[in-house]
Design a protein around this motif. Structure first.
Motif, PDB file in Angstrom:
ATOM      1  N   ILE A 109      -5.200   2.026  -8.812  1.00  0.00           N
ATOM      2  CA  ILE A 109      -6.002   1.838 -10.017  1.00  0.00           C
ATOM      3  C   ILE A 109      -6.196   0.347 -10.308  1.00  0.00           C
ATOM      4  O   ILE A 109      -7.202  -0.074 -10.885  1.00  0.00           O
ATOM      5  CB  ILE A 109      -5.365   2.554 -11.238  1.00  0.00           C
ATOM      6  N   GLY A 110      -5.245  -0.468  -9.885  1.00  0.00           N
ATOM      7  CA  GLY A 110      -5.323  -1.890 -10.166  1.00  0.00           C
ATOM      8  C   GLY A 110      -6.193  -2.678  -9.206  1.00  0.00           C
ATOM      9  O   GLY A 110      -6.775  -3.703  -9.584  1.00  0.00           O
ATOM     10  N   PHE A 111      -6.320  -2.179  -7.952  1.00  0.00           N
ATOM     11  CA  PHE A 111      -7.017  -2.960  -6.935  1.00  0.00           C
ATOM     12  C   PHE A 111      -7.991  -2.141  -6.093  1.00  0.00           C
ATOM     13  O   PHE A 111      -8.595  -2.675  -5.153  1.00  0.00           O
ATOM     14  CB  PHE A 111      -6.004  -3.651  -6.013  1.00  0.00           C
ATOM     15  N   GLY A 112      -8.142  -0.865  -6.399  1.00  0.00           N
ATOM     16  CA  GLY A 112      -9.081  -0.034  -5.653  1.00  0.00           C
ATOM     17  C   GLY A 112      -8.421   0.639  -4.459  1.00  0.00           C
ATOM     18  O   GLY A 112      -7.325   0.272  -4.031  1.00  0.00           O
ATOM     19  N   THR A 113      -9.104   1.614  -3.916  1.00  0.00           N
ATOM     20  CA  THR A 113      -8.550   2.424  -2.827  1.00  0.00           C
ATOM     21  C   THR A 113      -9.095   2.025  -1.460  1.00  0.00           C
ATOM     22  O   THR A 113      -8.824   2.710  -0.471  1.00  0.00           O
ATOM     23  CB  THR A 113      -8.837   3.909  -3.077  1.00  0.00           C
ATOM     24  N   ALA A 114      -9.867   0.948  -1.393  1.00  0.00           N
ATOM     25  CA  ALA A 114     -10.481   0.548  -0.122  1.00  0.00           C
ATOM     26  C   ALA A 114      -9.797  -0.672   0.492  1.00  0.00           C
ATOM     27  O   ALA A 114     -10.382  -1.371   1.326  1.00  0.00           O
ATOM     28  CB  ALA A 114     -11.970   0.264  -0.328  1.00  0.00           C
ATOM     29  N   LEU A 115      -8.549  -0.935   0.094  1.00  0.00           N
ATOM     30  CA  LEU A 115      -7.831  -2.091   0.625  1.00  0.00           C
ATOM     31  C   LEU A 115      -7.465  -1.883   2.093  1.00  0.00           C
ATOM     32  O   LEU A 115      -7.173  -0.756   2.512  1.00  0.00           O
ATOM     33  CB  LEU A 115      -6.554  -2.326  -0.182  1.00  0.00           C
ATOM     34  N   ALA A 116      -7.443  -2.957   2.844  1.00  0.00           N
ATOM     35  CA  ALA A 116      -6.888  -2.887   4.189  1.00  0.00           C
ATOM     36  C   ALA A 116      -5.404  -2.537   4.095  1.00  0.00           C
ATOM     37  O   ALA A 116      -4.725  -2.927   3.134  1.00  0.00           O
ATOM     38  CB  ALA A 116      -7.065  -4.231   4.896  1.00  0.00           C
ATOM     39  N   PRO A 117      -4.871  -1.791   5.062  1.00  0.00           N
ATOM     40  CA  PRO A 117      -3.475  -1.340   4.981  1.00  0.00           C
ATOM     41  C   PRO A 117      -2.477  -2.463   4.745  1.00  0.00           C
ATOM     42  O   PRO A 117      -1.547  -2.317   3.942  1.00  0.00           O
ATOM     43  CB  PRO A 117      -3.255  -0.649   6.337  1.00  0.00           C
ATOM     44  N   GLU A 118      -2.658  -3.602   5.417  1.00  0.00           N
ATOM     45  CA  GLU A 118      -1.696  -4.693   5.248  1.00  0.00           C
ATOM     46  C   GLU A 118      -1.809  -5.319   3.861  1.00  0.00           C
ATOM     47  O   GLU A 118      -0.798  -5.742   3.278  1.00  0.00           O
ATOM     48  CB  GLU A 118      -1.867  -5.745   6.336  1.00  0.00           C
ATOM     49  N   ARG A 119      -3.015  -5.360   3.320  1.00  0.00           N
ATOM     50  CA  ARG A 119      -3.211  -5.890   1.967  1.00  0.00           C
ATOM     51  C   ARG A 119      -2.583  -4.946   0.941  1.00  0.00           C
ATOM     52  O   ARG A 119      -1.905  -5.391   0.008  1.00  0.00           O
ATOM     53  CB  ARG A 119      -4.706  -6.058   1.692  1.00  0.00           C
ATOM     54  N   PHE A 120      -2.800  -3.650   1.115  1.00  0.00           N
ATOM     55  CA  PHE A 120      -2.191  -2.678   0.210  1.00  0.00           C
ATOM     56  C   PHE A 120      -0.668  -2.773   0.259  1.00  0.00           C
ATOM     57  O   PHE A 120      -0.005  -2.777  -0.779  1.00  0.00           O
ATOM     58  CB  PHE A 120      -2.632  -1.257   0.568  1.00  0.00           C
ATOM     59  N   ALA A 121      -0.111  -2.852   1.457  1.00  0.00           N
ATOM     60  CA  ALA A 121       1.345  -2.903   1.597  1.00  0.00           C
ATOM     61  C   ALA A 121       1.926  -4.131   0.906  1.00  0.00           C
ATOM     62  O   ALA A 121       2.981  -4.053   0.256  1.00  0.00           O
ATOM     63  CB  ALA A 121       1.726  -2.896   3.074  1.00  0.00           C
TER      64      ALA A 121
END
Length: 231
Positions: A64-76
């Motif tokens: 919810i804070g950064f969206g669901t389309a982040l690259a896996p390493e960025r999300f992690a």
């Protein structure tokens, strides 16, 4: 002749989800997301928007804070930073939900055991419960990393029943997310929805198949334990 209806088993224990059911952790969880967004140069989100996602843990809040389309390493990386911020401010605003202390005391007075089954990892769950004085009162605590499986798998609930010395059918499981009700049903427990919890506007709790939807903690007694009384 039709067979007579079997009476419902007498409940002897209550198992609670943690975030959004037993504890109102939204102030600290939302605060961690706000701090993380500030580090990333982003403004705070409305609290109510964040609150509805707290039961989905760090993943739901990063989404919810950064969206669901982040690259896996960025999300992690963002998820780990969120957890680090949250761990450093674990119990600043977190409290039992209103009416929950009275419910716990009523259960304890009636000899009904209670425990906790959460997907929150143990390194966050245990110090939080210790700070609030709940760890010693709870008959069992099953965290998200206690077993290899997590809710909605029924294994954590079945493990909790064993730790409490109860059969699954002797237990009521209360939670505020669909996975809680799915896990409880799969474990053969009675289930109830904590309507006071973090139920998002997009959720459809009426389709989850719970035995009851509770508007307040005290409703647990009137619906499932009519002989128990609050102080």
């Amino acid at each position: 002749m039709p067979e007579p209806c079997k009476p419902e088993p007498i409940l002897r224990g209550v198992l609670f989800d943690l975030d959004g059911t037993l504890l109102d952790t939204a102030p600290d969880m939302a605060g961690a997301l706000t701090a993380l967004r500030a580090e990333e140069g982003l403004p705070p989100l409305p609290f109510e928007q964040m609150r509805g996602h707290v039961s989905h843990g760090s993943k739901g809040l990063v989404d919810i804070g950064f969206g669901t389309a982040l690259a896996p390493e960025r999300f992690a990386a963002l998820r780990q930073r969120f957890l680090d911020i949250y761990a450093a401010s674990l119990c600043q605003g977190t409290r039992l939900f209103p009416g929950m202390e009275a419910l716990l005391r009523a259960l304890e007075s009636a000899g009904i055991v209670w425990g906790i089954v959460t997907n929150k990892p143990g390194y966050l769950t245990d110090p939080l419960l210790h700070t609030l004085g709940l760890g010693a009162r709870s008959r069992c605590v099953v965290s998200g990393d206690t077993l290899a499986q997590r809710k909605p798998h029924p294994a954590p609930l079945l493990h909790a029943a064993t730790l409490c010395g109860l059969a699954p059918g002797d237990c009521l499981y209360i939670g505020d997310a669909e996975r809680d009700i799915a896990a409880g049903r799969a474990a053969g427990m009675r289930t109830a929805i904590a309507r006071w919890g973090y139920i998002d506007a997009a959720d459809r709790p009426q389709t989850w198949g719970a035995d009851a939807a509770l508007e307040a903690p005290a409703d647990t007694l009137s619906r499932f334990f009519p002989d128990a009384r609050t102080a």
